[in-house]
Design an enzyme around this catalytic site. Structure first.
Site, mmCIF file in Angstrom:
data_model
loop_
_atom_site.group_PDB
_atom_site.id
_atom_site.type_symbol
_atom_site.label_atom_id
_atom_site.label_comp_id
_atom_site.label_asym_id
_atom_site.label_seq_id
_atom_site.Cartn_x
_atom_site.Cartn_y
_atom_site.Cartn_z
ATOM 1 N N GLU B 51 125.770 75.412 -7.358
ATOM 2 C CA GLU B 51 125.812 74.470 -8.485
ATOM 3 C C GLU B 51 125.369 75.117 -9.791
ATOM 4 O O GLU B 51 125.836 74.735 -10.870
ATOM 5 C CB GLU B 51 124.961 73.238 -8.189
ATOM 6 C CG GLU B 51 125.534 72.319 -7.116
ATOM 7 C CD GLU B 51 125.129 72.723 -5.711
ATOM 8 O OE1 GLU B 51 124.510 73.806 -5.550
ATOM 9 O OE2 GLU B 51 125.430 71.976 -4.759
ATOM 10 N N PHE B 113 117.028 61.101 2.453
ATOM 11 C CA PHE B 113 117.630 62.421 2.618
ATOM 12 C C PHE B 113 118.396 62.819 1.346
ATOM 13 O O PHE B 113 119.169 62.037 0.813
ATOM 14 C CB PHE B 113 118.587 62.413 3.818
ATOM 15 C CG PHE B 113 119.302 63.716 3.996
ATOM 16 C CD1 PHE B 113 118.600 64.875 4.303
ATOM 17 C CD2 PHE B 113 120.678 63.802 3.834
ATOM 18 C CE1 PHE B 113 119.253 66.097 4.452
ATOM 19 C CE2 PHE B 113 121.339 65.012 3.989
ATOM 20 C CZ PHE B 113 120.622 66.169 4.299
ATOM 21 N N GLN B 114 118.145 64.002 0.881
ATOM 22 C CA GLN B 114 118.767 64.542 -0.333
ATOM 23 C C GLN B 114 118.534 63.649 -1.556
ATOM 24 O O GLN B 114 119.389 63.528 -2.430
ATOM 25 C CB GLN B 114 120.267 64.814 -0.138
ATOM 26 C CG GLN B 114 120.508 65.984 0.829
ATOM 27 C CD GLN B 114 121.920 66.522 0.783
ATOM 28 O OE1 GLN B 114 122.880 65.792 0.543
ATOM 29 N NE2 GLN B 114 122.065 67.830 1.007
ATOM 30 N N LYS B 163 125.404 56.300 -4.810
ATOM 31 C CA LYS B 163 126.581 56.358 -3.940
ATOM 32 C C LYS B 163 127.243 54.990 -3.793
ATOM 33 O O LYS B 163 128.477 54.883 -3.818
ATOM 34 C CB LYS B 163 126.178 56.902 -2.564
ATOM 35 C CG LYS B 163 127.366 57.138 -1.648
ATOM 36 C CD LYS B 163 126.958 57.828 -0.356
ATOM 37 C CE LYS B 163 128.208 58.210 0.449
ATOM 38 N NZ LYS B 163 127.858 58.897 1.703
ATOM 39 N N MET B 478 114.455 95.291 -19.080
ATOM 40 C CA MET B 478 113.647 94.883 -20.225
ATOM 41 C C MET B 478 112.179 94.753 -19.824
ATOM 42 O O MET B 478 111.279 95.108 -20.589
ATOM 43 C CB MET B 478 114.162 93.567 -20.804
ATOM 44 C CG MET B 478 113.471 93.158 -22.097
ATOM 45 S SD MET B 478 113.685 94.385 -23.411
ATOM 46 C CE MET B 478 115.158 93.732 -24.222
#
Lengths: 184, 579
Positions: B51, B113-114, B163, B478
C-alpha cells in the site's frame, strides 16, 4: 505570555473536538480551558478556548485553526467587549455550627446551594475567573471536599452575532473541482 | 435523477464522476465490496505490491499531471501502510485522495479484526478526512474530498468507508453543488497587497526571488519567468521548486539551503528583499533562522495564510493563488518602475561574480572508481530536460537536485518535506502512468531502493517501463556523511554491503526488468544509452560508485547559512568578495 479567549464556531460533526485538540497538541500550543456546547443553530457548535501564548503565535493559532475544514469562524473575544463566565460546583464541609457564616459568603457571591446533607453543602456559582477564584478563597476555610469547574464560555456584548456575520452558505459547483489537466 | 445501487457502486460511480482515470491499490476484506464494481469500471486500477507503493504512486501521478492522485486500500494494515505516503503528501502539498475500507460500523470500536482508527491516525497529516458509515453520504464525501484535495493549498484527503456502508443499497446522486462553510481558500490577492509588494520591489537594490514548490502547484512558471525578467533579480529555486524556472536562465542561481549553491545561499543572505513565492522558510533553507537573511525585507506570497509569519515575519503578506498573484504583480511592478527604481547593477555584478567563483562541482575519485555525481550528470545530459527525474532521499537526492539540468516544471519529483526513503520507485511508477510518453528515471540510492523495489513487479506486469539508476555506494550515504563529519568517522550501522548482497541485476531480472551494471566511468554513457533505448520493460542499472563521495556545499544543521562550506573545512573566501 498572555491569555486570549477564542470563540470558535465549528460544524457539529463527529471528530471535530479531536481535530481541534490534536492541532493544539501537535503544534505545542497551551490550552488553559476548553468548553464545547451547542449554539442557536443545531448544525453548529461553539468552542470557547482560552489559550496562553505570545501575540505572534496567537495569529498562528488562529490561522492554523482556520485551516481545519470543520472550523467555520474564529473570533478573539476581548475582555472589555464580551461577557465571560465559568460554572463552579463545589462541595464544602458545612454543619449547623458554621452554616450562618457559609450563607453569608454565598450571598455575597450570588452562589446557590444545589445539594446538602448533614455534613456538606454543594454550591453552584457562575462568574468570571476572578469572581470564581475569590469565592473559592472565601470558602476555603470551611473545607473544600471536592470541586468541579467548567471551562470558560464567552459571548460578545451587544446585539451582533458571530454566526450572522460569517455564515455565508455559498456553494461550490463540483464541475470546478474535477480533474482538469494543468495548463502551464 | 437518483439510481438505486450498492454503496460500493455509488463509490465507484462517484470516483468516475470526479474524473478519476487511474488509481493504485490493493483489495482486502473491508474494501472488498468496492472491488466488485471496480472490476467493471472505466477507471484503470493498478494492483500494487504494498500500500505504501500505492500512496507514493498516486503522489507521483499527481505531481506530474497536476491532477488529484488516488489510492485505495483495505482497513487495518492496508490503511496504516498508507500513513507514510499521506504524511509525505501533506508535507509536500500533493493533492491526493485515499479511499480505505473500514470494519462494519457495528464493529467499530471493538478492536475487530483488521480494525484501525485510520481517521484518527491520519488527522495530523491530512487536509481533511472522513469516516463514512451511511451509504447515502458516499457521493458527497467523494466530491468534497476531490475539491478539498485539489483546491487551495493542495493536500491529501482520506475517506474511510465502513464495509456495511459499501454493501447496503442506496440512492446514487452525485452532488452538483458543495457546501463547505469552513473552507474558502483565497484565490485573488488583495490589490493593496499587490501594490505594497510592487512598491517594495521597486525600492529594492538587492532583491532575490525565493521560489518554492507553490509555483509549480499553481502552474505559474510562465508568469514567474515574465516577472523575473521584468525585475532582473537573481532567482533561487528550492528543492521543491526545481524546474519552475529554467536552470539555463542567466538569472538562475540554483538551489538554496543545506546543500544549495554558494550563489543561491549567499544571494538570500545578502539580499535586502526576498520576493518569496510559494516557499515556506523551511529549516533546510534558512539554516539557523535568527541568522537568515537578516538585512532583508520579506514579501511572502502564498495561498496558505498560515504560512505567512510562521517562521519569518512578512513585511508584505500576499495571500492568493500564485498564478493570480504573479500575474497581478507584473503590471503593478511595471507601474512602479515607470516612477523609478533602484539600481541593481552593483548587486548583480557582485552576485554574478560570486556565482562564477563558486560553481557546483565535485572531485573525481582518485582510485578510478565511478563518481556518483558524474553518473547523474550524464543521465541528465543523455536523457534531456523533457524527461522526468524522481529521487529517493539522501545523497543521491541532493546530487540529482544539483546535477540534473531542469528546464520544465513537473519534471523533478522527490520527497522534500518528510524525507521518505523509498519514495523513488513507486513515485516513478505513478509518474510514468501520468506521463506515459515521457522517459522517467528514478535516481535512487541502494538503501532507498531496498525499501520499495517490489513495485518494479507492478511496473513489469502493467507495462510501466520506468528506469532506475541505483547510485550504489553500499551505504546509507547521507547518514554516513554525517558520521564522517560529526561522529569522527564511526560508521555505526550505515554499511549496507549492497555491492555484495543483493545482486541487483539478478533482482531486477527476477522482477521482470532488465538489469544492468556499471562500475567504470568509461562505460557510463553506453549503459545510459542502452537503458534509454529499452521501452518495453523497466530497466534497473546498478551504478557501483565511489563510497566516500560527499554532498557539497553544506550548511551544517542548526548553523548559519553564513557558515556554508564548499568542501570539508573549506569556506568560501568572503574577503575577496565585495558584497
Amino acid at each position: 505570555m498572555s491569555t486570549h479567549t477564542l470563540s470558535v464556531l465549528v460544524e457539529n460533526s463527529p471528530g471535530v473536538l479531536a481535530r481541534v485538540a490534536g492541532l493544539f497538541s501537535r503544534r505545542a500550543y497551551n490550552i488553559d480551558s476548553l468548553a464545547v456546547g451547542p449554539t442557536e443553530n443545531p448544525d453548529i457548535s461553539r468552542m470557547t478556548i482560552v489559550i496562553n501564548v505570545e501575540s505572534h503565535s496567537l495569529e498562528q493559532v488562529i490561522r492554523q485553526l482556520d485551516k481545519l475544514v470543520n472550523v467555520i469562524h474564529i473570533a478573539e473575544l476581548k475582555l472589555d467587549d464580551s461577557v465571560q463566565a465559568e460554572l463552579l460546583l463545589v462541595k464544602i464541609s458545612a454543619t449547623s455550627k458554621n452554616r450562618f457564616d457559609v450563607d453569608a459568603v454565598l450571598e455575597t457571591y450570588g452562589a446557590t446551594i444545589v445539594d446538602e446533607d448533614s455534613e456538606s453543602l454543594t454550591v453552584e456559582a457562575t462568574g468570571d475567573a476572578a469572581k470564581i477564584s475569590d469565592l473559592l478563597n472565601a470558602l476555603e476555610r470551611f473545607g473544600i471536599r471536592e470541586l468541579a469547574q467548567s471551562g470558560l464560555v464567552a459571548i460578545e456584548r451587544g446585539s451582533g452575532s458571530l454566526a450572522d456575520r460569517t455564515l455565508s452558505t455559498q456553494s461550490i459547483p463540483t464541475a470546478d473541482s474535477g480533474q482538469a489537466d494543468y495548463q502551464n | 435523477m437518483s439510481k438505486k445501487m450498492s454503496g460500493a457502486s455509488s463509490l465507484v460511480q462517484s470516483l468516475e464522476s470526479a474524473g478519476v482515470d487511474v488509481m493504485f491499490g490493493i483489495p482486502g476484506g473491508a474494501i472488498l465490496p468496492a472491488y466488485d464494481p471496480i472490476f467493471d469500471s472505466s477507471i484503470r486500477h493498478i494492483l500494487v505490491r504494498h500500500e505504501q507503493g500505492a500512496g507514493h504512486a498516486a503522489t507521483g501521478y499527481a505531481q506530474v499531471t497536476g491532477r488529484v492522485g488516488v489510492c485505495i486500500a483495505t482497513s487495518g494494515p492496508g490503511a496504516t501502510n498508507l500513513v507514510t505516503p499521506l504524511a509525505d503528501a501533506a508535507m509536500d502539498s500533493v493533492p491526493l485522495v485515499a479511499i480505505t475500507g473500514q470494519v462494519p460500523s457495528a464493529a467499530i470500536g471493538t478492536d475487530a479484526f483488521q480494525e484501525a482508527d485510520i481517521r484518527g491516525i491520519t488527522m495530523p497529516f491530512t487536509k481533511h478526512n472522513y469516516l463514512i458509515t451511511d451509504p447515502k453520504d458516499i457521493p458527497r464525501a467523494i466530491a468534497e474530498a476531490f475539491h478539498i484535495a485539489g483546491s487551495g493549498r493542495p493536500g491529501p484527503v482520506l475517506v474511510d468507508i465502513a464495509k456495511d456502508a459499501l454493501q447496503k443499497e442506496t440512492d446514487f446522486v452525485y452532488p452538483s453543488q458543495l457546501s463547505l462553510p469552513g473552507y474558502h481558500p483565497q484565490i485573488e490577492p488583495t490589490s493593496q497587497s499587490i501594490k505594497d509588494a510592487a512598491a517594495l520591489i521597486a525600492q529594492s537594490a538587492k532583491p532575490v526571488f525565493y521560489v518554492g514548490g507553490g509555483v509549480i502547484k499553481a502552474n505559474a512558471s510562465k508568469e514567474l519567468l515574465q516577472l523575473a525578467e521584468l525585475v532582473g533579480a537573481p532567482v533561487v529555486t528550492t528543492l521543491m521548486a526545481l524546474g519552475s524556472f529554467p536552470d539555463s536562465h542567466p538569472q538562475h542561481f540554483g538551489m538554496p539551503g543545506m546543500h544549495g549553491t554558494v550563489g543561491a545561499v549567499t544571494a538570500l543572505q545578502k539580499a535586502d528583499l526576498l520576493i518569496t513565492l510559494g516557499a515556506r522558510f523551511d529549516d533546510r533553507v534558512t539554516g539557523k533562522l535568527s541568522t537568515f537573511a537578516v538585512h532583508a525585507k520579506v514579501i511572502h506570497a502564498d495561498i496558505d495564510p498560515a504560512e505567512i509569519g510562521k517562521n519569518r515575519f512578512a513585511d508584505v503578506p500576499v495571500v492568493g493563488d500564485l498564478k493570480h498573484t504573479i500575474a497581478a504583480l507584473i503590471p503593478a511592478v511595471k507601474a512602479e518602475f515607470a516612477k523609478g527604481r533602484a539600481d541593481l547593477a552593483p548587486w548583480l555584478a557582485s552576485m554574478n561574480k560570486l556565482r562564477a567563483t563558486y560553481p557546483l562541482g565535485y572531485d573525481t575519485p582518485q582510485d578510478g572508481s565511478l563518481s556518483p555525481q558524474y553518473v547523474i550528470e550524464r543521465i541528465s545530459a543523455l536523457t534531456g530536460p523533457e524527461a522526468i527525474y524522481v529521487a529517493g532521499v539522501g545523497q543521491h537526492q541532493m546530487w540529482a537536485a544539483q546535477f540534473v539540468k531542469y528546464e520544465n516544471p513537473r519534471t523533478w519529483l522527490n520527497s522534500g518535506g518528510l524525507g521518505t526513503m523509498g519514495y523513488a520507485v513507486p513515485a516513478a511508477m505513478g509518474a510514468k502512468v501520468g506521463a506515459p510518453d515521457k522517459i522517467v528515471w528514478a535516481i535512487d540510492g541502494d538503501g532507498c531502493f531496498q525499501m520499495t523495489n517490489q513495485e518494479l513487479v507492478t511496473c513489469a506486469l502493467n507495462n510501466i517501463p520506468i528506469k532506475v539508476a541505483i547510485i550504489n555506494n553500499e551505504s546509507l550515504g547521507m547518514v554516513r556523511q554525517w558520521q564522517t563529519l560529526f561522529y569522527e568517522g564511526r560508521y555505526s550501522n550505515t554499511n549496507l554491503e549492497s555491492k555484495r548482497v543483493p545482486d541487483f541485476v539478478k533482482l531486477a531480472d527476477a522482477m521482470g526488468c532488465v538489469g544492468l551494471t556499471c562500475d567504470r566511468p568509461e562505460d557510463v554513457d553506453a549503459i545510459i544509452k542502452q537503458a534509454n533505448s529499452i521501452n518495453d520493460q523497466p530497466v534497473v542499472v546498478d551504478f557501483r560508485v565511489f563510497r566516500d563521495a560527499m554532498v557539497w556545499p553544506m550548511v551544517a544543521a542548526g548553523t548559519s547559512n553564513d557558515d556554508i562550506k564548499i568542501a570539508r573545512e573549506m569556506a568560501p573566501d568572503w574577503d575577496s568578495q565585495e558584497l
